[in-house]
Scaffold this motif. Structure first.
Motif, PDB file in Angstrom:
ATOM      1  N   ASP A  56       0.714  -1.266  -0.129  1.00 12.92           N
ATOM      2  CA  ASP A  56       0.071   0.023   0.140  1.00 12.92           C
ATOM      3  C   ASP A  56       0.829   1.178  -0.021  1.00 12.92           C
ATOM      4  N   LYS A  59      -0.337   4.430   1.919  1.00  9.71           N
ATOM      5  CA  LYS A  59      -0.239   4.365   3.468  1.00  9.71           C
ATOM      6  C   LYS A  59       1.370   4.708   3.708  1.00  9.71           C
ATOM      7  N   ASN A  62       1.800   8.435   3.327  1.00  3.96           N
ATOM      8  CA  ASN A  62       1.398   9.397   4.217  1.00  3.96           C
ATOM      9  C   ASN A  62       1.828   9.273   5.634  1.00  3.96           C
ATOM     10  N   ASP A  63       2.641   8.161   5.754  1.00  2.54           N
ATOM     11  CA  ASP A  63       3.571   8.015   7.137  1.00  2.54           C
ATOM     12  C   ASP A  63       4.588   8.645   7.101  1.00  2.54           C
ATOM     13  N   ASN A  71      -7.510   5.362   7.961  1.00  2.00           N
ATOM     14  CA  ASN A  71      -6.912   3.972   8.136  1.00  2.00           C
ATOM     15  C   ASN A  71      -5.513   4.270   8.830  1.00  2.00           C
ATOM     16  N   ASN A  72      -5.139   5.442   9.136  1.00  3.75           N
ATOM     17  CA  ASN A  72      -3.964   5.462   9.841  1.00  3.75           C
ATOM     18  C   ASN A  72      -4.067   6.383  11.358  1.00  3.75           C
TER      19      ASN A  72
END
Length: 89
Positions: A56, A59, A62-63, A71-72
């Motif tokens: 992903d 994801k 975004n991290d 979702n995080n």
């Protein structure tokens, strides 16, 4: 170029090649993971049905960027945040 500079460049080249080899081995590992299957009833089905389930990218982006997504999200510890604010004063 002096001998010590040459040796340093040679060491850097060897380290670069080591990083390339690690990348090759990571690709082989990922290939093995994506081909893995699990037993479901009487038939074998893939563990990862889509590429997004395997990797992903959004994801991870975004991290790295520090963007919170639904979702995080994680539970914030307000007591810990207050203690850290006091410690940084």
């Amino acid at each position: 170029m002096t001998i010590s500079e040459y040796e340093l460049r040679l060491k850097a080249y060897r380290l670069k090649r080591l990083d390339e080899q690690e990348s090759i081995y990571q690709q082989a590992w990922a290939n093995w993971q994506v081909q893995s299957t699990k037993q479901q009833g009487k038939k074998q089905v893939p563990v990862y049905s889509t590429f997004k389930k395997f990797f992903d990218k959004e994801k991870f982006e975004n991290d790295i960027l520090g963007i919170d997504s639904p979702n995080n999200t994680f539970k914030k510890d307000n007591k810990l945040i207050d203690l850290m604010k006091k410690a940084n004063k």
